[in-house]
Design a protein around this motif. Structure first.
Motif, mmCIF file in Angstrom:
data_model
loop_
_atom_site.group_PDB
_atom_site.id
_atom_site.type_symbol
_atom_site.label_atom_id
_atom_site.label_comp_id
_atom_site.label_asym_id
_atom_site.label_seq_id
_atom_site.Cartn_x
_atom_site.Cartn_y
_atom_site.Cartn_z
ATOM 1 N N ALA A 13 0.829 -1.206 0.000
ATOM 2 C CA ALA A 13 0.000 0.000 0.000
ATOM 3 C C ALA A 13 0.863 1.255 0.000
ATOM 4 O O ALA A 13 0.581 2.213 -0.718
ATOM 5 C CB ALA A 13 -0.925 -0.003 1.208
ATOM 6 N N ALA A 14 1.930 1.247 0.796
ATOM 7 C CA ALA A 14 2.815 2.413 0.850
ATOM 8 C C ALA A 14 3.487 2.641 -0.495
ATOM 9 O O ALA A 14 3.600 3.785 -0.968
ATOM 10 C CB ALA A 14 3.850 2.234 1.948
ATOM 11 N N SER A 15 3.934 1.581 -1.148
ATOM 12 C CA SER A 15 4.582 1.765 -2.455
ATOM 13 C C SER A 15 3.575 2.231 -3.503
ATOM 14 O O SER A 15 3.898 3.052 -4.368
ATOM 15 C CB SER A 15 5.270 0.468 -2.901
ATOM 16 O OG SER A 15 4.304 -0.540 -3.131
ATOM 17 N N TYR A 16 2.345 1.744 -3.395
ATOM 18 C CA TYR A 16 1.314 2.201 -4.325
ATOM 19 C C TYR A 16 1.062 3.692 -4.155
ATOM 20 O O TYR A 16 1.023 4.456 -5.127
ATOM 21 C CB TYR A 16 0.018 1.406 -4.093
ATOM 22 C CG TYR A 16 -1.173 2.016 -4.794
ATOM 23 C CD1 TYR A 16 -1.346 1.853 -6.166
ATOM 24 C CD2 TYR A 16 -2.100 2.783 -4.089
ATOM 25 C CE1 TYR A 16 -2.422 2.419 -6.814
ATOM 26 C CE2 TYR A 16 -3.171 3.351 -4.735
ATOM 27 C CZ TYR A 16 -3.335 3.164 -6.095
ATOM 28 O OH TYR A 16 -4.391 3.736 -6.732
ATOM 29 N N TRP A 17 0.881 4.129 -2.910
ATOM 30 C CA TRP A 17 0.612 5.550 -2.664
ATOM 31 C C TRP A 17 1.820 6.402 -3.031
ATOM 32 O O TRP A 17 1.662 7.505 -3.556
ATOM 33 C CB TRP A 17 0.212 5.787 -1.200
ATOM 34 C CG TRP A 17 -1.180 5.307 -0.932
ATOM 35 C CD1 TRP A 17 -1.529 4.202 -0.227
ATOM 36 C CD2 TRP A 17 -2.387 5.882 -1.414
ATOM 37 N NE1 TRP A 17 -2.884 4.052 -0.223
ATOM 38 C CE2 TRP A 17 -3.449 5.078 -0.950
ATOM 39 C CE3 TRP A 17 -2.699 6.980 -2.195
ATOM 40 C CZ2 TRP A 17 -4.777 5.349 -1.221
ATOM 41 C CZ3 TRP A 17 -4.025 7.249 -2.455
ATOM 42 C CH2 TRP A 17 -5.045 6.445 -1.987
ATOM 43 N N PHE A 18 3.031 5.904 -2.793
ATOM 44 C CA PHE A 18 4.225 6.662 -3.155
ATOM 45 C C PHE A 18 4.308 6.830 -4.675
ATOM 46 O O PHE A 18 4.543 7.925 -5.186
ATOM 47 C CB PHE A 18 5.485 5.954 -2.624
ATOM 48 C CG PHE A 18 6.746 6.630 -3.044
ATOM 49 C CD1 PHE A 18 7.137 7.813 -2.436
ATOM 50 C CD2 PHE A 18 7.546 6.096 -4.048
ATOM 51 C CE1 PHE A 18 8.299 8.447 -2.830
ATOM 52 C CE2 PHE A 18 8.699 6.726 -4.449
ATOM 53 C CZ PHE A 18 9.083 7.911 -3.836
ATOM 54 N N GLU A 19 4.090 5.750 -5.423
ATOM 55 C CA GLU A 19 4.119 5.831 -6.883
ATOM 56 C C GLU A 19 2.991 6.719 -7.411
ATOM 57 O O GLU A 19 3.177 7.470 -8.365
ATOM 58 C CB GLU A 19 3.997 4.430 -7.480
ATOM 59 C CG GLU A 19 5.215 3.568 -7.257
ATOM 60 C CD GLU A 19 4.985 2.143 -7.707
ATOM 61 O OE1 GLU A 19 3.871 1.829 -8.190
ATOM 62 O OE2 GLU A 19 5.920 1.334 -7.579
ATOM 63 N N ARG A 20 1.859 6.631 -6.772
ATOM 64 C CA ARG A 20 0.726 7.440 -7.194
ATOM 65 C C ARG A 20 0.999 8.920 -6.986
ATOM 66 O O ARG A 20 0.698 9.746 -7.844
ATOM 67 C CB ARG A 20 -0.512 7.004 -6.408
ATOM 68 C CG ARG A 20 -1.752 7.707 -6.804
ATOM 69 C CD ARG A 20 -2.937 7.059 -6.152
ATOM 70 N NE ARG A 20 -4.045 7.992 -6.213
ATOM 71 C CZ ARG A 20 -4.982 8.092 -5.337
ATOM 72 N NH1 ARG A 20 -4.988 7.293 -4.304
ATOM 73 N NH2 ARG A 20 -5.940 8.965 -5.458
ATOM 74 N N GLU A 21 1.529 9.312 -5.824
ATOM 75 C CA GLU A 21 1.853 10.702 -5.555
ATOM 76 C C GLU A 21 2.994 11.191 -6.432
ATOM 77 O O GLU A 21 3.028 12.357 -6.810
ATOM 78 C CB GLU A 21 2.206 10.896 -4.075
ATOM 79 C CG GLU A 21 1.037 10.685 -3.132
ATOM 80 C CD GLU A 21 -0.104 11.653 -3.404
ATOM 81 O OE1 GLU A 21 0.163 12.838 -3.685
ATOM 82 O OE2 GLU A 21 -1.264 11.217 -3.338
ATOM 83 N N ALA A 22 3.897 10.321 -6.781
ATOM 84 C CA ALA A 22 5.026 10.709 -7.632
ATOM 85 C C ALA A 22 4.587 10.843 -9.083
ATOM 86 O O ALA A 22 5.301 11.415 -9.902
ATOM 87 C CB ALA A 22 6.150 9.689 -7.518
ATOM 88 N N GLY A 23 3.417 10.320 -9.401
ATOM 89 C CA GLY A 23 2.914 10.442 -10.769
ATOM 90 C C GLY A 23 3.407 9.356 -11.685
ATOM 91 O O GLY A 23 3.190 9.379 -12.882
ATOM 92 N N GLU A 24 4.119 8.381 -11.143
ATOM 93 C CA GLU A 24 4.606 7.288 -11.974
ATOM 94 C C GLU A 24 3.497 6.264 -12.147
ATOM 95 O O GLU A 24 2.787 5.941 -11.207
ATOM 96 C CB GLU A 24 5.809 6.616 -11.294
ATOM 97 C CG GLU A 24 6.962 7.558 -11.081
ATOM 98 C CD GLU A 24 8.064 6.905 -10.263
ATOM 99 O OE1 GLU A 24 8.012 5.674 -10.078
ATOM 100 O OE2 GLU A 24 8.949 7.631 -9.820
ATOM 101 N N PRO A 25 3.345 5.755 -13.351
ATOM 102 C CA PRO A 25 2.295 4.757 -13.557
ATOM 103 C C PRO A 25 2.643 3.453 -12.849
ATOM 104 O O PRO A 25 3.794 3.047 -12.832
ATOM 105 C CB PRO A 25 2.240 4.580 -15.073
ATOM 106 C CG PRO A 25 3.568 5.021 -15.553
ATOM 107 C CD PRO A 25 4.074 6.045 -14.564
ATOM 108 N N THR A 26 1.673 2.851 -12.254
ATOM 109 C CA THR A 26 1.884 1.545 -11.642
ATOM 110 C C THR A 26 1.668 0.484 -12.695
ATOM 111 O O THR A 26 1.080 0.727 -13.756
ATOM 112 C CB THR A 26 0.897 1.336 -10.474
ATOM 113 O OG1 THR A 26 -0.422 1.438 -10.984
ATOM 114 C CG2 THR A 26 1.110 2.388 -9.390
ATOM 115 N N ASP A 27 2.119 -0.707 -12.396
ATOM 116 C CA ASP A 27 2.004 -1.769 -13.397
ATOM 117 C C ASP A 27 0.555 -2.185 -13.600
ATOM 118 O O ASP A 27 0.215 -2.693 -14.650
ATOM 119 C CB ASP A 27 2.850 -2.983 -12.982
ATOM 120 C CG ASP A 27 2.526 -3.446 -11.576
ATOM 121 O OD1 ASP A 27 2.285 -4.634 -11.389
ATOM 122 O OD2 ASP A 27 2.508 -2.590 -10.654
ATOM 123 N N ASP A 28 -0.317 -1.953 -12.628
ATOM 124 C CA ASP A 28 -1.736 -2.270 -12.813
ATOM 125 C C ASP A 28 -2.567 -0.992 -12.671
ATOM 126 O O ASP A 28 -3.485 -0.913 -11.874
ATOM 127 C CB ASP A 28 -2.183 -3.328 -11.832
ATOM 128 C CG ASP A 28 -2.002 -2.901 -10.384
ATOM 129 O OD1 ASP A 28 -2.625 -3.523 -9.531
ATOM 130 O OD2 ASP A 28 -1.264 -1.934 -10.120
#
Length: 190
Positions: A13-28
């Motif tokens: 969850a933390a990595s998802y929120w970090f990637e989301r706030e950074a604007g990087e697309p997640t793999d899903d």
């Protein structure tokens, strides 16, 4: 073993929120059809909706909307029929066809004196009363159901006499006295 799963979930969850706030697309990354691994599952549908709303906010889809930050007009949730009354008002509909004739006649019966007072001639008063009585008789003949018609027929001659009395009383109230008060009444303020 339970602690490992909880920590893995927290890390994910933390990595998802970090990637989301950074604007990087997640793999899903979510798609308009829904997140790939959550299609058809209601337990994750709320999360997907929140993500889509957050993305729309970042794009500015909700900027400059009418009534932004203001309450919606004409919403009275204390009245259970607020939506119906709003629809009738917005469409410009009258009560005819929506309300049973028995209820319309009751309401019109309550306002009859005001309606008659607006008329200028006795013939108009008689015609209005005859039409009202005709509608009452017609409503009593209908077998469509609904509330019973309990509105009484109006006695036209008696109503015309009362109409004349009300007009005479209204005229006497509006007439200005032609005689000036005497000097003593003016002095005493009467």
């Amino acid at each position: 073993m339970g602690d490992v799963n909880i920590s893995d979930a927290r890390r994910d969850a933390a990595s998802y929120w970090f990637e989301r706030e950074a604007g990087e697309p997640t793999d899903d990354a979510p798609t308009p059809a829904g997140p790939p691994d959550a299609v058809g599952r209601m337990d994750t549908r709320g999360t997907w909706v929140e993500i889509m709303v957050d993305q729309a906010v970042r794009r500015g889809d909700f900027d400059d909307l009418p009534l932004a930050g203001k309450p919606l007009p004409d919403l009275d949730f204390r009245d259970p029929d607020w939506w119906l009354k709003g629809k009738i008002r917005n469409e410009g509909l009258s009560g005819e066809g929506l309300v049973p004739e028995a209820l319309l006649l009751r309401a019109e019966d309550e306002r009859m004196h005001d309606r008659l007072d607006d008329l200028r001639h006795e013939q108009q008063v008689r015609a209005a009363l005859a039409e009202f009585n005709r509608r009452i008789v017609e409503a009593r003949r209908q077998l469509t159901g609904g509330p019973p018609v309990v509105t009484p027929l109006r006695d036209i001659d008696a109503e015309v006499a009362v109409w004349h009395e009300r007009r005479a009383a209204a005229r006497s109230l509006t007439q200005v006295p032609t005689q000036r008060p005497g000097w003593l009444a003016r002095l005493l303020g009467r």
